[in-house]
Scaffold this active site. Structure first.
Site, PDB file in Angstrom:
ATOM      1  N   ASN A 213       0.895  -1.230   0.159  1.00  0.00           N
ATOM      2  CA  ASN A 213       0.095  -0.110  -0.170  1.00  0.00           C
ATOM      3  C   ASN A 213       1.117   1.451   0.165  1.00  0.00           C
ATOM      4  O   ASN A 213       2.486   1.543  -0.119  1.00  0.00           O
ATOM      5  CB  ASN A 213      -0.772   0.306   1.267  1.00  0.00           C
ATOM      6  CG  ASN A 213      -0.726   0.480   2.787  1.00  0.00           C
ATOM      7  OD1 ASN A 213       0.249   0.826   2.965  1.00  0.00           O
ATOM      8  ND2 ASN A 213      -0.700  -1.338   3.087  1.00  0.00           N
TER       9      ASN A 213
ATOM     10  N   ASP B 201      -4.096  -6.368   5.343  1.00  0.00           N
ATOM     11  CA  ASP B 201      -5.464  -7.587   6.201  1.00  0.00           C
ATOM     12  C   ASP B 201      -5.461  -8.350   5.223  1.00  0.00           C
ATOM     13  O   ASP B 201      -5.177  -9.759   6.525  1.00  0.00           O
ATOM     14  CB  ASP B 201      -6.296  -6.925   5.227  1.00  0.00           C
ATOM     15  CG  ASP B 201      -6.345  -5.329   6.818  1.00  0.00           C
ATOM     16  OD1 ASP B 201      -6.307  -5.783   7.610  1.00  0.00           O
ATOM     17  OD2 ASP B 201      -7.281  -4.492   6.097  1.00  0.00           O
TER      18      ASP B 201
ATOM     19  N   LYS C   7       9.295 -17.582  -9.821  1.00  0.00           N
ATOM     20  CA  LYS C   7       8.879 -16.317 -10.689  1.00  0.00           C
ATOM     21  C   LYS C   7       7.469 -17.173 -11.641  1.00  0.00           C
ATOM     22  O   LYS C   7       7.439 -18.163 -12.671  1.00  0.00           O
ATOM     23  CB  LYS C   7       9.456 -15.836 -11.623  1.00  0.00           C
ATOM     24  CG  LYS C   7       8.769 -14.426 -12.333  1.00  0.00           C
ATOM     25  CD  LYS C   7       9.766 -13.719 -12.796  1.00  0.00           C
ATOM     26  CE  LYS C   7       9.701 -12.586 -13.327  1.00  0.00           C
ATOM     27  NZ  LYS C   7      10.134 -12.300 -14.891  1.00  0.00           N
TER      28      LYS C   7
ATOM     29  N   ASP D  82      -4.268  -9.484  12.831  1.00  0.00           N
ATOM     30  CA  ASP D  82      -4.068  -8.562  13.180  1.00  0.00           C
ATOM     31  C   ASP D  82      -3.285  -8.115  14.068  1.00  0.00           C
ATOM     32  O   ASP D  82      -4.139  -9.086  15.566  1.00  0.00           O
ATOM     33  CB  ASP D  82      -5.846  -7.845  13.056  1.00  0.00           C
ATOM     34  CG  ASP D  82      -5.791  -6.397  13.731  1.00  0.00           C
ATOM     35  OD1 ASP D  82      -4.947  -5.836  14.238  1.00  0.00           O
ATOM     36  OD2 ASP D  82      -7.323  -6.640  13.373  1.00  0.00           O
ATOM     37  N   ILE D  83      -2.189  -7.797  14.064  1.00  0.00           N
ATOM     38  CA  ILE D  83      -1.451  -7.603  15.252  1.00  0.00           C
ATOM     39  C   ILE D  83      -1.894  -6.113  16.412  1.00  0.00           C
ATOM     40  O   ILE D  83      -1.519  -7.448  17.081  1.00  0.00           O
ATOM     41  CB  ILE D  83      -0.156  -7.769  14.401  1.00  0.00           C
ATOM     42  CG1 ILE D  83       0.451  -8.200  13.448  1.00  0.00           C
ATOM     43  CG2 ILE D  83       0.849  -6.900  15.627  1.00  0.00           C
ATOM     44  CD1 ILE D  83       1.847  -6.653  12.897  1.00  0.00           C
TER      45      ILE D  83
END
Ligand code: PMT
Length: 401
Positions: free
Chosen positions: A211, A279, A289, A305-306
């Site tokens: 992101n 997420d 590859k 979810d840490i």
């Protein structure tokens, strides 16, 4: 009065009528056992003398940038490293302008530009000069760089006018610096952990999903915590940023790496989760590859979810857990849900649909949602991420001491 034994203060006196108050301020610091060195600018010498400063401070007074004597004894870089804190008093409109432009034409401005310590400005000038948009804009720039201001006060001025622009009293300056230094000493015993940046979730050995997080917000928070004395660990996803070697920086790539690194650094007293953790991860990362084909499917599965795990399922839950919430809609509701579901003490929400703030910008605008605080929520308006971080750390210190 509170003792400042072993604390090193560098005073910078600039040319203004309030320079005489700096003598009284130096006397107060000396009386409380601070070790003092002073830089006096050329203009300041029109108002106070190096001799009077030397006798009150019982420390060396530096004047010129290019002085053989100074450079052999302590050069301008060492001088800025020597200090625990730097106070510019009086900080004139001229000095504020020069600093905001990064000018380094004399010893004072060179030391300030080279400094890695907290700098406090005690502005003093006529009220019209203080109110002038250029002075206010320049101050805004300096605050973005991490400078702090003490005053000015409102009152009768030396020029006979009345208004805001008087240098704060020596006692007020002393108390502000004392508060900062004593918190710094207390914070040295407190561990803080910050996460920052994105995580990369691999599809094959050379491709990943990620992101837009640059890591700037988390890095700025780590810097602010470190400056205030906290023993700081920064666990960072891939970014292009650097940080002081005194911060324990752990570089990770995936959410799983980040989770493991956090667990390795528990227990901690404070944990701030500014990372944009993916997420989802690819359910089966390809060993080789992937060859070009018409189309292919990728299946994703949920990442851990840490924040949720550390806060809800960990026997070593930090005393203060602060999560972030990156939202594009329903900021209030989504942030409050995360506050409760992820069992945070605070959630700091940012609207990441805006261009001028949030992901990969130098600026941010956030709302802090508190769990057990009468304030409930508090908005910090658009400013540099460095300033947002300072304000967050101010609030952390107020909560933990
Ligand atoms: O890095 P910058 O470019 O400076 O941008 C800053 C920022 C916008 C990334 C930052 O201010 C921010 O909002 N960080 C949190 C981003 C995010 O992942 O938000 P979220 O609402 O999806 O997650 C909520 C909280 O849970 C966050 O504290 C996140 O770190 C944590 N989380 C999320 C998912 C996951 N799998 N594990 C987590 O721990």
């Amino acid at each position: 009065m509170n003792d400042l034994t072993n604390k090193k203060i560098l005073f910078i006196i600039c040319g203004g009528i309030s320079a005489y108050k700096s003598l009284e301020t130096i006397r107060l610091f000396r009386k409380n056992n601070a070790e003092i060195k002073t830089i006096i600018t050329k203009n300041a010498k029109e108002f106070v003398t190096p001799l009077s400063i030397a006798s009150l401070s019982q420390g060396k007074v530096y004047e010129d940038l290019f002085s053989v004597e100074n450079e052999t004894e302590m050069d301008h870089i060492s001088l800025s490293r020597w200090a625990d804190v730097i106070i510019v008093a009086p900080a004139t409109a001229n000095t504020i302008t020069k600093l905001s432009k990064g000018l380094s034409e004399d010893l004072a401005s060179t030391v300030l530009l080279a400094s890695n310590k907290q700098i406090f400005l005690a502005p003093a000038m006529n009220f019209r000069m203080w109110e002038h948009p250029s002075t206010q804009d320049n101050l805004k720039i300096l605050k973005g760089y991490g400078y702090k201001t003490i005053g000015p006060d409102v009152g009768d001025m030396a020029c006979g006018e009345y208004g805001e622009g008087k240098m704060s009293s020596p006692l007020h300056i002393y108390n502000q610096i004392y508060g900062f230094l004593s918190n710094q000493t207390k914070n040295k015993k407190i561990k803080a952990l910050v996460t920052a940046g994105p995580t990369n979730e691999y599809i094959d050995p050379v491709r990943f999903i990620s992101n837009k997080s640059s890591g700037k917000q988390g890095y700025e928070i780590a810097k602010s915590l470190h400056k205030r004395g906290f023993e700081t660990t920064l666990i960072s996803g891939p970014t292009n940023l650097n940080i002081s070697e005194n911060i324990n920086l752990i570089k990770v790539e995936t959410a799983e790496d980040m989770f493991r690194a956090i667990q390795d650094h528990l227990p901690t007293d404070i944990a701030i989760f500014a990372a944009a953790v993916a997420d989802y991860k690819v359910d089966k990362k390809q060993k080789d590859k992937i060859k070009k084909k018409e189309n292919f499917m990728i299946n994703f599965e949920k990442n851990i979810d840490i924040l949720n795990y550390i806060s809800n399922h960990n026997s070593m839950r930090p005393k203060l857990v602060i999560g972030f919430a990156a939202e594009t809609t329903n900021l209030d509701k989504n942030a409050t849900d995360k506050l409760i579901n992820k069992n945070c003490d605070w959630i700091i929400a940012n609207d990441v649909s805006k261009k001028e703030s949030g992901f990969d910008s130098d600026y941010n605008e956030v709302t802090i949602y508190y769990k057990n605080n009468h304030l409930n929520k508090e908005k910090l308006l658009l400013k540099k991420k460095s300033e947002i971080s300072e304000e967050i750390v101010d609030r952390i210190i107020a909560q933990i001491h």
